[in-house]
Design a protein around this motif. Structure first.
Motif, PDB file in Angstrom:
ATOM      1  N   ASP A 289      -5.194  -1.303  -5.407  1.00 25.70           N
ATOM      2  CA  ASP A 289      -4.703  -1.986  -4.203  1.00 25.70           C
ATOM      3  C   ASP A 289      -5.545  -3.252  -4.008  1.00 25.70           C
ATOM      4  O   ASP A 289      -6.674  -3.332  -4.504  1.00 25.70           O
ATOM      5  CB  ASP A 289      -4.863  -1.052  -2.988  1.00 25.70           C
ATOM      6  CG  ASP A 289      -4.005  -1.496  -1.794  1.00 25.70           C
ATOM      7  OD1 ASP A 289      -3.238  -2.471  -1.925  1.00 25.70           O
ATOM      8  OD2 ASP A 289      -4.104  -0.853  -0.729  1.00 25.70           O
ATOM      9  N   GLU A 290      -5.024  -4.219  -3.277  1.00 28.12           N
ATOM     10  CA  GLU A 290      -5.751  -5.459  -2.974  1.00 28.12           C
ATOM     11  C   GLU A 290      -6.315  -6.096  -4.248  1.00 28.12           C
ATOM     12  O   GLU A 290      -7.467  -6.525  -4.293  1.00 28.12           O
ATOM     13  CB  GLU A 290      -6.912  -5.175  -1.994  1.00 28.12           C
ATOM     14  CG  GLU A 290      -6.511  -4.443  -0.724  1.00 28.12           C
ATOM     15  CD  GLU A 290      -5.965  -5.349   0.365  1.00 28.12           C
ATOM     16  OE1 GLU A 290      -5.838  -6.567   0.122  1.00 28.12           O
ATOM     17  OE2 GLU A 290      -5.640  -4.830   1.444  1.00 28.12           O
TER      18      GLU A 290
ATOM     19  N   THR B  64       0.833  -1.190   0.000  1.00 29.64           N
ATOM     20  CA  THR B  64       0.000   0.000   0.000  1.00 29.64           C
ATOM     21  C   THR B  64       0.878   1.254   0.000  1.00 29.64           C
ATOM     22  O   THR B  64       0.573   2.242  -0.656  1.00 29.64           O
ATOM     23  CB  THR B  64      -0.960  -0.022   1.206  1.00 29.64           C
ATOM     24  OG1 THR B  64      -1.716  -1.226   1.136  1.00 29.64           O
ATOM     25  CG2 THR B  64      -1.899   1.163   1.201  1.00 29.64           C
TER      26      THR B  64
ATOM     27  N   GLY C  51      -5.827  -5.239   5.260  1.00 27.58           N
ATOM     28  CA  GLY C  51      -5.113  -3.996   4.954  1.00 27.58           C
ATOM     29  C   GLY C  51      -4.799  -3.143   6.185  1.00 27.58           C
ATOM     30  O   GLY C  51      -4.008  -2.225   6.108  1.00 27.58           O
TER      31      GLY C  51
HETATM   32 MG   LIG Z   1      -2.011  -3.041   2.007  1.00 28.67          MG
END
Ligand SMILES: [Mg+2]
Ligand SMILES: Nc1ncnc2c1ncn2[C@@H]1O[C@H](COP(=O)(O)OP(=O)(O)OP(=O)(O)O)[C@@H](O)[C@H]1O
Length: 777
Positions: A225-226, A34, A573
């Motif tokens: 992200d992810e 991230t 996260g």
């Molecule tokens: Mg992350």
């Protein structure tokens, strides 16, 4: 010169500095994925890329906000403001507000939440005269949702004989019709459900090449992200938008893919290299989040999965504490243990409440934790579950606001047309619905034209309907000139909603009133905040969209210091210094519903990996021997995942053979609070075998195998109760054989005095006692 690049290690800097073209960062938990995404955006902007040309998709809106803040601190506020950042749903809702009209949706379309969708489906099932036990609205909503996420439109459904046949076989031959009606009704109401936000975006980008080109050109840089948890619909959107410039950066960890039940497809990450030319793949190996013990324990777990990409994760952080494992007799006791530990750690190490998180597999587990935290006066916040915006009174206010913005909104209208009561009955509403369906118009439009229609509604009711229409229209006029706050306050008063709850006078009524006040405060904050943004005005439409897509996770926690409670899914996260994972039991985690195939079990294991890797300093795993589930006390077995952790990283706080201590705890649980100081005193001297020896797990397992009828996981006291009487011989899973001397008390307080052959006399609360009658002659 730019110092922020120094906050990265070499491996992280490479993807940040990567020039154009597709790139993928695959790396384990806590390795800075991230951070790479965030810094890459800042770097692009520093290199002169216009913030208008960047699109970043995150897992929560909160994550997006935090990234934006960090980026703003690097490149400056005014530049960061223009970034399009957020969840797939919020970003594409915005896009559809601009261009959804091409699909026939108004720019002020309503977003139906799950409850709205379910209500509409239930209504359709009823209108079609179908059996609601066969056509279960929740199941049907689920089906429709998964069709949409696989881009199976109504047309595609009917063209797919397999799907049609499968539903016919499942005795639901009219599934397709329900689907069609549902889609038509949403369309007519100017509403999109959550899945539509993706499905309709796909439709828009496919059917209108000029729209696609516009956004391809705008979003020259796309970052996700992810990525491991994107579903097919999201995958296609990203693919389409990035097709022209191919400046696509995805980061993810296949070991943290935990949303396949919602259609997320791990193969998106595996196929990325096939989908784009010349993909640069970067790997990160150093974990900055957690202690060595946590990282190594997590590695030892995920190694048990067969389907995974090879990965190395190491850390130079301290060794830290071992993973603590703690067993409790019951879930209530587990809650007390967690609350007690938090209490003690706070005292001993000067910690804040916000340093702790309690994670669980299912929302229902939060209750016993909450009870215990409350008793200790430890403030907490539950994320997920029933969100503030789903409370009845809040939904009532919001329904009025929704109607003002979009009077076609059928679910909002049905909710408030007669609340507060204004004498409009169900029969009238049914007639309006039938007429609306017949004319292909919205209910509101039918109400506007009552005079021209012959609907068999009497004059008095017609007047009431007319008054309602007039009221909503007056709000609409007001909406032109006022901000969302002023309007919402006016609406709460004018509709009689506030009065309705005030009149009620009960504590619940007052709580509801206060909640409405909190909502109004929230709207005020929102209006103030929006005014600062470049492309926002603080309008009601913006507020409603924000609310519809808000999850509790997104709420600004600000400086209030609370223990965080949430499901593991939501915790993805995030990171917390101290993490408790509760309910580490078979059938709960791994979930009973996810043990049918290896791939399901592997997903549960990935979930465990996610849970453990949230912890920075220490992770404690707890399980219980008895747990209330579905209103029954059941035997619980320790989760297989506990055994899977390499034991060198584990400290077992309650070894299996500590029968004596365990028993003391149990008695304490039955007769009152545990007095820990006493517990220590009565601990047996080493070498003295405990007088009542608790069988270890293996012995218990054997016992269960031998007498399956006695040990079904629901040790059902009702069975016992009925033939339990004085003089009867019983068997207790822990104390062994005994004779009932006396029974006293009623209901939940019913107790039995039992003379055990080995354990002496015990008074047991039957609600908890695990007894079976072995001889009642
Ligand atoms: Mg992350
Ligand atoms: N080079 C670095 N120096 C110092 N701290 C770092 C560095 N890289 C990452 N961190 C910190 O490590 C933590 C984990 O980073 P981040 O959340 O970006 O990892 P992640 O790979 O996205 O994790 P997850 O897989 O859980 O999403 C954060 O607190 C981050 O600030």
């Amino acid at each position: 010169m730019s110092t922020f690049l120094d906050e990265l290690n070499d491996a992280q800097r490479a993807p940040v500095l990567h020039k154009d073209g597709p790139l993928m960062v695959i790396a384990g938990a806590g390795s800075g994925k991230t951070r790479v995404l965030t810094y890459r955006i800042a770097h692009l902007m520093n290199q002169g890329v216009d913030s208008f040309n960047i699109l970043a998709l995150t897992f929560t809106n909160k994550a997006a906000r935090e990234m934006k803040k960090r980026i703003a601190s690097i490149v400056g506020d005014s530049e960061a403001k223009n970034l399009w950042m957020g969840t797939f749903h919020s970003v594409f809702a915005k896009l559809l507000r601009y261009d959804g009209d091409k699909l026939g949706f108004p720019s002020n379309f309503t977003i139906y939440d799950t409850q709205d969708s379910q209500r509409l489906i239930a209504a359709i099932i009823k209108e079609m005269g179908l059996d609601k036990d066969i056509y279960k609205y929740k199941q049907i909503q689920n089906r429709i949702s998964s069709y949409k996420n696989s881009l199976i439109t109504v047309k595609a459904y009917f063209q797919n004989p397999e799907l049609v046949e499968a539903d016919a076989m499942a005795k639901r031959p009219r599934m397709g019709e329900i689907y069609k009606n549902y889609v038509d009704r949403c369309f007519k109401a100017g509403a999109m459900d959550f899945d539509d936000l993706l499905l309709r975006t796909n439709e828009l980008l496919t059917r209108f090449p000029e729209v696609l080109m516009k956004y391809q050109d705008r979003f020259r840089y796309i970052l996700v992200d992810e990525y491991q948890d994107t579903n097919h619909s999201q995958y296609l959107i990203v693919k389409a938008l990035s097709d022209r410039y191919q400046n696509i950066c995805v980061v993810g960890d296949d070991a943290q893919s935990i949303y396949s039940f919602r259609g997320a497809n791990i193969s998106n990450i595996l196929n990325f290299q096939r989908d784009y030319d010349d993909v640069a793949v970067y790997r990160l190996e150093q974990n900055y989040r957690s202690t060595q013990n946590i990282v190594k324990a997590a590695n030892s777990i995920i190694a048990k999965n067969r389907d995974q990409l090879e990965k190395v994760v190491w850390t130079s952080n301290d060794e830290g504490h071992k993973i603590k494992i703690h067993r409790s007799p019951t879930d209530a006791e587990e809650g007390r243990y967690v609350a007690g530990s938090i209490f003690e750690m706070k005292m001993q190490e000067q910690l804040q409440n916000g340093d702790f998180a309690v994670l669980y597999r299912t929302n229902s587990q939060s209750r016993s934790i909450e009870d215990a935290l409350r008793k200790r006066d430890i403030p907490y916040r539950i994320y997920g579950g029933l969100s503030f915006y789903q409370r009845k009174e809040i939904k009532d206010v919001l329904a009025y606001l929704r109607l003002i913005v979009n009077p076609k909104d059928e679910e909002a209208l049905k909710r408030v047309i007669n609340f507060p009561a204004r004498g409009i009955g169900q029969t009238t509403i049914d007639r309006l619905v039938v007429a609306a369906n017949h004319y292909g118009r919205s209910i509101f439009e039918v109400m506007e034209h009552l005079d021209k229609l012959n609907l068999n509604i009497n004059a008095g009711t017609k007047r009431k309907l007319g008054d309602f229409v007039t009221m909503i229209k007056s709000f609409q006029i007001m909406n032109e000139g006022s901000d969302a706050f002023t309007l919402a306050e006016h609406v709460s008063k004018k509709t009689g909603l506030l009065l309705e709850f005030k009149k009620d006078g009960t504590p619940e009524g007052i709580a509801r009133m206060e909640n409405i006040e909190e909502l109004l405060n929230g709207i005020k904050d929102f209006v103030e905040g929006q005014k600062e943004l470049a492309d926002a005005t603080g309008s009601l439409t913006e507020f409603l969209e924000d609310v519809a897509l808000a999850t509790d996770m997104d709420k600004e926690v600000g400086d209030d210091d609370r223990v965080a409670l949430m499901t593991i899914h939501l915790a993805k996260g995030l990171e917390f210094p101290y993490v408790f994972v509760v309910g580490m039991e078979e059938d709960l985690f791994p979930s009973a519903m996810s043990m049918n195939t290896r791939s399901e079990l592997e997903e549960e294991r990935r979930l465990f990996y996610v849970a453990l890797t949230r912890a920075e300093k220490q992770a404690t795993l707890t399980y219980t021997q008895n747990r209330y589930r579905w209103g029954k006390l059941i035997d619980a077995e320790p989760s297989r995942f506990l055994e899977e952790i390499d034991e060198q990283y584990v400290e077992n706080l309650t070894p299996v053979n500590d029968g004596y201590r365990y028993k003391s705890m149990l008695n304490a649980d039955i007769f009152g609070e545990v007095d820990k100081s006493k517990l220590r005193q009565i601990k047996p001297k080493s070498g003295t075998p405990p007088s009542t020896h608790r069988p270890n797990e293996n012995q218990l397992r054997k016992l269960r195998k031998l007498k399956p009828e006695l040990s079904t996981s629901t040790t059902n006291n009702n069975v016992v109760d009925s033939n339990l009487a004085e003089g009867v011989l019983v068997n207790h899973t822990r104390f062994g054989r005994g004779k009932v001397l006396k029974i006293e008390g009623l209901g939940n307080d019913k107790k039995a005095e039992i003379q055990f052959e080995q354990g002496g006399m015990k008074k047991l609360l039957l609600r908890f006692a695990k007894l079976e009658v072995i001889d009642n002659t």
